[in-house]
Design a protein around this motif. Sequence first.
Motif, mmCIF file in Angstrom:
data_model
loop_
_atom_site.group_PDB
_atom_site.id
_atom_site.type_symbol
_atom_site.label_atom_id
_atom_site.label_comp_id
_atom_site.label_asym_id
_atom_site.label_seq_id
_atom_site.Cartn_x
_atom_site.Cartn_y
_atom_site.Cartn_z
ATOM 1 N N GLY A 24 42.869 31.764 36.195
ATOM 2 C CA GLY A 24 42.587 31.821 37.635
ATOM 3 C C GLY A 24 43.791 31.407 38.464
ATOM 4 N N GLY A 25 44.472 30.353 38.019
ATOM 5 C CA GLY A 25 45.671 29.907 38.730
ATOM 6 C C GLY A 25 46.776 30.938 38.687
ATOM 7 N N GLN A 27 46.405 34.166 38.340
ATOM 8 C CA GLN A 27 45.993 35.281 39.197
ATOM 9 C C GLN A 27 46.260 34.945 40.663
ATOM 10 O OE1 GLN A 27 41.982 35.647 37.651
ATOM 11 N NE2 GLN A 27 42.542 37.427 36.407
ATOM 12 N N ASP A 28 46.034 33.695 41.048
ATOM 13 C CA ASP A 28 46.347 33.263 42.420
ATOM 14 C C ASP A 28 47.839 33.380 42.718
ATOM 15 O OD1 ASP A 28 43.669 32.700 42.817
ATOM 16 O OD2 ASP A 28 43.908 30.513 42.673
ATOM 17 N N SER A 32 48.770 39.347 36.929
ATOM 18 C CA SER A 32 47.508 39.984 36.547
ATOM 19 C C SER A 32 47.468 40.429 35.087
ATOM 20 C CB SER A 32 47.212 41.174 37.461
ATOM 21 O OG SER A 32 48.263 42.119 37.370
ATOM 22 N N LYS A 118 53.212 26.499 38.547
ATOM 23 C CA LYS A 118 54.068 27.478 39.239
ATOM 24 C C LYS A 118 55.528 27.024 39.217
ATOM 25 C CE LYS A 118 54.969 29.777 43.598
ATOM 26 N NZ LYS A 118 55.047 29.585 45.015
#
Length: 129
Positions: A24-25, A27-28, A32, A118
């Motif tokens: 999820g992180g 994808q944020d 993808s 990130k």
Amino acid sequence: MPFAAAMRVLIVDDQLTSRLLIRGGLQDLGISDIEMAADGEQAFKIMMGKPAHLVISDFNMPKMDGIAFLRAIRAYEPTKKSAFILLTGRGDKELIDRAKQYGANNIIAKPFTIPVLKAQIEAIVGKLK
């Protein structure tokens, strides 16, 4: 096209919740192309078939732990240059030294936040967006 959109990532963790949170992180962050594995053995089979640009792997897993998986990745010619981030709940110096010795690009202590992830990814591959 941002680099994040072109990057393929493999998440390896024996905890489904951890895999889903990391996915999820990512994808944020605009990533993808994400594949997931529950242990190092399964992950190595995936890497042999379709190598990822970046591997995010837990240390403590059944069958093949993160260090053994890292060593396998570095010993296999088609995957030896894949970026590798090791996740660990153990912050001891011996584990960190071994991970660096075998070629981990970064080591992240659990728990961590997506901004930390990130920053660690960007330290290896450059800006994602």
